[in-house]
Design a protein around this motif. Structure first.
Motif, PDB file in Angstrom:
ATOM      1  N   ARG A  10     -27.189   4.743  -4.940  1.00 28.89           N
ATOM      2  CA  ARG A  10     -26.346   3.635  -5.077  1.00 28.89           C
ATOM      3  C   ARG A  10     -25.924   3.011  -3.638  1.00 28.89           C
ATOM      4  O   ARG A  10     -26.102   3.782  -2.549  1.00 28.89           O
ATOM      5  N   GLU A  16     -14.757   0.841   0.378  1.00 29.36           N
ATOM      6  CA  GLU A  16     -15.053   2.371   0.496  1.00 29.36           C
ATOM      7  C   GLU A  16     -13.778   2.874   0.418  1.00 29.36           C
ATOM      8  O   GLU A  16     -12.753   2.602   0.993  1.00 29.36           O
ATOM      9  N   HIS A  17     -13.796   4.320  -0.011  1.00 33.51           N
ATOM     10  CA  HIS A  17     -12.667   4.962  -0.449  1.00 33.51           C
ATOM     11  C   HIS A  17     -11.436   4.291  -1.185  1.00 33.51           C
ATOM     12  O   HIS A  17     -10.284   4.656  -1.093  1.00 33.51           O
ATOM     13  N   ASP A  19     -12.336   3.666  -4.603  1.00 26.75           N
ATOM     14  CA  ASP A  19     -12.549   4.189  -5.865  1.00 26.75           C
ATOM     15  C   ASP A  19     -11.294   5.185  -6.622  1.00 26.75           C
ATOM     16  O   ASP A  19     -10.714   4.917  -7.612  1.00 26.75           O
ATOM     17  N   GLY A 149     -14.426   9.846  -6.459  1.00 24.35           N
ATOM     18  CA  GLY A 149     -14.001   8.858  -7.504  1.00 24.35           C
ATOM     19  C   GLY A 149     -15.431   8.402  -8.540  1.00 24.35           C
ATOM     20  O   GLY A 149     -16.196   9.519  -8.447  1.00 24.35           O
ATOM     21  N   MET A 151     -17.102   5.611  -8.584  1.00 19.87           N
ATOM     22  CA  MET A 151     -18.133   4.678  -8.126  1.00 19.87           C
ATOM     23  C   MET A 151     -19.322   4.860  -8.295  1.00 19.87           C
ATOM     24  O   MET A 151     -20.160   3.971  -8.928  1.00 19.87           O
ATOM     25  N   ASP A 152     -19.796   5.754  -7.735  1.00 22.94           N
ATOM     26  CA  ASP A 152     -21.372   6.284  -7.791  1.00 22.94           C
ATOM     27  C   ASP A 152     -21.823   6.451  -9.145  1.00 22.94           C
ATOM     28  O   ASP A 152     -22.961   5.797  -9.595  1.00 22.94           O
ATOM     29  N   TYR A 202     -13.022  14.696   3.604  1.00 25.45           N
ATOM     30  CA  TYR A 202     -13.060  13.629   2.288  1.00 25.45           C
ATOM     31  C   TYR A 202     -11.851  14.052   1.363  1.00 25.45           C
ATOM     32  O   TYR A 202     -10.875  13.295   1.060  1.00 25.45           O
ATOM     33  N   GLY A 318     -19.138   7.854   1.667  1.00 23.93           N
ATOM     34  CA  GLY A 318     -18.164   8.744   2.043  1.00 23.93           C
ATOM     35  C   GLY A 318     -17.644   8.639   3.755  1.00 23.93           C
ATOM     36  O   GLY A 318     -16.622   9.234   4.051  1.00 23.93           O
TER      37      GLY A 318
HETATM   38  C1  GLA Z   1     -18.396   9.018  -2.028  1.00 23.42           C
HETATM   39  C2  GLA Z   1     -17.686   9.294  -3.308  1.00 23.42           C
HETATM   40  C3  GLA Z   1     -17.351   8.026  -3.775  1.00 23.42           C
HETATM   41  C4  GLA Z   1     -16.436   7.033  -3.024  1.00 23.42           C
HETATM   42  C5  GLA Z   1     -17.318   7.233  -1.752  1.00 23.42           C
HETATM   43  C6  GLA Z   1     -16.274   6.395  -0.764  1.00 23.42           C
HETATM   44  O1  GLA Z   1     -19.743   8.377  -2.262  1.00 23.42           O
HETATM   45  O2  GLA Z   1     -18.699   9.958  -4.109  1.00 23.42           O
HETATM   46  O3  GLA Z   1     -16.549   8.367  -5.139  1.00 23.42           O
HETATM   47  O4  GLA Z   1     -15.085   7.765  -2.867  1.00 23.42           O
HETATM   48  O5  GLA Z   1     -17.677   8.157  -1.110  1.00 23.42           O
HETATM   49  O6  GLA Z   1     -16.127   4.970  -0.932  1.00 23.42           O
END
Ligand code: GLA
Length: 368
Positions: A10, A16-17, A19, A149, A151-152, A202, A318
């Motif tokens: 992805r 960023e941060h 989700d 979160g 997102m990925d 994180y 992250g």
């Molecule tokens: C990592 C996490 C995601 C998201 C990003 C920061 O990739 O797996 O869920 O929080 O960091 O945007």
């Protein structure tokens, strides 16, 4: 029957941060992937990777945490699937990957989503995408210890070629945005600072945001479910009760969400130079207010500021290592990369890896 699953990495253009704070993100799938080839095996299970690792076990044995980090992804997936069907088939899985691990391009989610997808088919579980996302998140939370979160996982399962996904992580409303950058490319610069996010700060950020939300709700007598719903007035109203760090995290989340929405509009209007400015602002916020960058990432972003052919740059994922994502003029890539590589190497003594990223499609399954 053989099942071949292609599970992509992805790229996140911006957001960023946000989700795990129920906010907006703008990711796409990467055209690099983890490829998993599954078959049912009668006696025992066998997983082998092209990095030279392998593991043998019986799927019916009780769960035991492994001291080898990556094995816990496999065991975590199996435990989560066993909650749905207790007697899973032993299997063999051959893994080949073009995704560098620990580079912030989601190789671990690609592995987990790929394993869940393949094993759910081998065991006739018929899981839909949202179930796979939830299981995958459980694996990260409970077996790896990363409070990530969605997102990925969402991107890996739902991405479309040449599109980014404007995703609201609160209600999962999605809008696909065409990625047609003309004479520009998305370039990833990998610091080669490898990270296992579970051992970074994180999770501290996740907790700071939760605490900030609790305080903002109490002070303003409101009941928001996540930090992304909070207004600037409400954050400022709670300033005296928030720690400095909590205040900074809340301000970052507020601003980053607005940058994502604006970026989607700008990309749709093909106003990429303004989008590039938001990328730089996102990096500044991640560095100063959210404090998840590192000196190598900052160096790479700073280098690009002196170069006309780069439209925008920021750290991605992250943080604490991994990649920067850059919007760069196609015909200048070779020259720019070689210059930055040289400077990076003479500053840190580390080799820089460059990846030209294309917005690829989501997970794919072929049955043979
Ligand atoms: C990592 C996490 C995601 C998201 C990003 C920061 O990739 O797996 O869920 O929080 O960091 O945007």
């Amino acid at each position: 029957m053989k099942i071949k699953v292609t599970s992509p990495g992805r790229v996140n253009l911006i957001g960023e941060h946000t989700d795990y704070n129920g906010g907006y993100v703008l990711p796409c799938a990467l055209n690099l992937s983890i490829n998993l080839s599954f078959e049912i095996n009668n006696k025992e299970s066998f997983v082998k990777t092209d990095l030279g690792y392998s593991m043998t076990f019986n799927i019916n044995n009780p769960y035991k945490k492994s001291s080898i980090h990556w094995e816990n992804y496999v065991f975590g997936v199996i435990e989560e699937l066993k909650k749905i069907k207790s007697d899973l088939n032993n299997f063999s899985c051959d893994i080949k990957s073009s995704l560098p691990p620990g580079a912030g391009i989601s190789s671990s989610s690609a592995l987990v989503c790929g394993l869940i997808k393949g094993l759910s088919i081998l065991n006739n579980l018929n899981l839909d995408n949202s179930e796979i996302i939830n299981l995958s998140r459980n694996v990260e939370h409970y077996y790896i210890g990363l409070l990530g979160g969605i997102m990925d996982q969402y991107t890996i399962l739902n991405a479309k070629e040449n599109k980014a996904i404007l995703l609201n992580c609160n209600d999962l409303k999605t809008k696909y945005i065409d990625i047609n950058f003309g004479n520009l490319e998305i370039l990833l610069l990998d610091t080669n600072i490898k990270h296992n996010l579970a051992s970074t700060e994180y999770n501290v950020r996740v907790k700071e945001c939760k605490q900030a939300l609790k305080t903002i709700n109490e002070v303003n007598n409101i009941k928001y479910k996540n930090l992304s719903q909070v207004s600037l007035e409400e954050i400022n109203g709670a300033k005296n009760e928030l720690s400095l760090n909590q205040f900074k995290r809340a301000i970052f989340v507020y601003n980053e969400n607005r940058r994502v929405i604006k970026s989607a509009e700008l990309i749709e209007k093909n106003n990429l130079s303004e989008f590039g400015k938001l990328m730089y602002q996102s990096h500044e916020g991640l560095k100063n207010n959210y404090e998840v960058s590192c000196k190598e990432l900052d160096f790479l972003v700073d280098q690009t500021k002196k170069i006309d052919g780069v439209i925008g740059a920021r750290m991605m994922g992250g943080g604490f290592g991994g990649c920067t994502v850059n919007l760069i003029k196609s015909n200048e890539i070779a020259e720019i990369v070689s210059k930055i590589k040289e400077n990076y190497n003479s500053n840190f003594g580390i080799n820089l890896k460059a990846i030209i990223a294309k917005a690829g499609s989501g997970i794919n399954v072929v049955k043979i």
